[in-house]
Design a protein around this motif. Structure first.
Motif, PDB file in Angstrom:
ATOM      1  N   LYS A   1       0.774  -1.241   0.012  1.00  0.00           N
ATOM      2  CA  LYS A   1       0.052  -0.016  -0.197  1.00  0.00           C
ATOM      3  C   LYS A   1       0.753   1.100  -0.177  1.00  0.00           C
ATOM      4  O   LYS A   1       0.473   2.300  -0.406  1.00  0.00           O
ATOM      5  N   ARG A   2       1.907   1.112   0.464  1.00  0.00           N
ATOM      6  CA  ARG A   2       2.720   2.357   0.663  1.00  0.00           C
ATOM      7  C   ARG A   2       3.014   3.201  -0.550  1.00  0.00           C
ATOM      8  O   ARG A   2       3.007   4.326  -0.592  1.00  0.00           O
TER       9      ARG A   2
ATOM     10  N   HIS B   1       0.285   5.701  -1.378  1.00  0.00           N
ATOM     11  CA  HIS B   1       0.243   6.477  -0.412  1.00  0.00           C
ATOM     12  C   HIS B   1       1.028   7.527  -0.791  1.00  0.00           C
ATOM     13  O   HIS B   1       0.890   8.726  -0.411  1.00  0.00           O
TER      14      HIS B   1
ATOM     15  N   ARG C   1       0.307   9.852  -3.582  1.00  0.00           N
ATOM     16  CA  ARG C   1      -0.727  10.945  -3.154  1.00  0.00           C
ATOM     17  C   ARG C   1      -0.212  11.858  -2.548  1.00  0.00           C
ATOM     18  O   ARG C   1      -0.641  13.167  -2.998  1.00  0.00           O
TER      19      ARG C   1
END
Length: 136
Positions: free
Chosen positions: A6-7, A10, A13
């Protein structure tokens, strides 16, 4: 799904948000100069607004406004000059040192800078041009 997968999105963004913020600040941060001509003026004003060789020319009818933006980080070579005249009348010039967020210049019905109390003119950011003998 693990946290390491997921990093990257993230971080992407946050980088995108940072870049959008930088562009927004760069666009909105420069000091702006507004020149207002009185609604009860009798003649149009011709003008040239020269901001570090970025030249804007035009006519300013009574009750209208013009302006430009300065630089976010002006150096010692920065200049902004406003030349204006009414047909068959004296030409004027003033050097402007824009202040953040805005600098206002109000022209009275005769086309002169209105420095009366409460006029709204930021006279402390204006000085006489070296190419003109007329006082601002």
């Amino acid at each position: 799904m693990s946290a390491s997968k997921k990093r990257p999105s993230h971080i992407g963004r946050w980088i995108t948000l940072f870049l959008v913020a930088v562009v927004a600040v760069w666009y909105y941060a420069p000091p702006k100069v507004y020149i207002f001509y009185a609604k009860d003026g009798t003649k149009d004003i011709g003008y040239i607004l020269n901001t570090q060789h970025r030249i804007v020319k035009g006519d300013l009818p009574p009750g209208d406004t013009t302006g430009d933006v300065g630089h976010i980080f002006p150096d010692e070579a920065f200049f902004m000059e406003f030349y204006w005249w009414r047909k068959d009348e004296q030409r004027h010039c003033v050097n402007i040192t824009p202040k953040w967020p805005t600098t206002e210049i109000h022209l009275d019905l005769n086309g002169n800078i209105d420095t009366s109390p409460g006029s709204g003119t930021d006279a402390d950011h204006l000085k006489q041009c070296t190419t003109d003998w007329a006082k601002p």
